[in-house]
Scaffold this active site. Sequence first.
Site, short mmCIF file in Angstrom:
data_model
loop_
_atom_site.label_atom_id
_atom_site.label_comp_id
_atom_site.label_asym_id
_atom_site.label_seq_id
_atom_site.Cartn_x
_atom_site.Cartn_y
_atom_site.Cartn_z
CB SER A 43 49.22 -17.68 -15.59
OG SER A 43 49.34 -18.68 -16.57
CG ASN A 70 40.78 -11.33 -13.73
OD1 ASN A 70 41.11 -12.52 -13.87
ND2 ASN A 70 40.07 -10.69 -14.66
CE1 TYR A 100 49.69 -13.92 -19.53
CE2 TYR A 100 50.38 -16.20 -19.32
CZ TYR A 100 49.47 -15.20 -19.06
OH TYR A 100 48.34 -15.48 -18.33
CB ALA A 143 59.02 -11.91 -18.09
CB SER A 144 54.06 -10.17 -17.18
OG SER A 144 53.19 -11.18 -17.68
CE LYS A 145 49.24 -13.35 -15.80
NZ LYS A 145 48.21 -12.68 -14.98
#
Length: 238
Positions: free
Chosen positions: A144, A92, A157, A159-161
């Site tokens: 997300s 998480n 953000y 790109a990470s998700k």
Amino acid sequence: MQFQSLHNKVVMITGASKGVGHAMSLLFAEKGATVYAVARSEGLLKALAMSAENGEGTIVPAPCDITQGQEVEALVERIREEHGKIDILINNAGLGFFAPVHELEEHQWDEMMNVNLKGAFLCTKYVVPHLIARKAGHIINISSVAGTVTFPGGAGYCASKFGLMAFNDILMQELKPHNIKVSVICPGSVQTHFGGTEPKDYSLEPEDVAYMAYQMAAAPKHVILNQVIMRPVVPQPK
């Protein structure tokens, strides 16, 4: 649908000191699980554990920097030594910095990749061998809506998700033959002051996401809730 009991389940939840992770830790403990609440802030974790003392389960403060492989490996071994197993891992922990690409700082990019993506990789890497050995378990990744659609200012953000979504899909393929469930939740805006922004009053509550994670974890043994996208209902102008 007959839900499974979480009594005697051992659950590891990252990003547990606040927001969605805090809500998940309380709910899973309420449902009877032993929750190892993972974050860097030991003080907040101890306060969280105390708030769950009257529940059916327990919360164990587990300070750890999930971007450091040695710390994660040591924590996983600690849990196994204390309880002999890990039933559920919930990746998480996450953070966000929002700015146009040319204004985003390098350290902000690195921190998002380290926490949002590398942290999930490291926790999974060290938990999975124990799940495979038991041929049972469940990994729930908290992604997300930003892992499904893009928006200006969200390069790092998103790109990470998006990376976490790919990680989730591959993990599902790799672990399915071992009878291990893999799921992902993609929440929209949540009332957590995420990224330093003021949440809208109609945003999802952290408890909404926590309850979805519980439904995934407690679903019948023959059911996998692979992917859920959650969005708040936006009030329409009168």
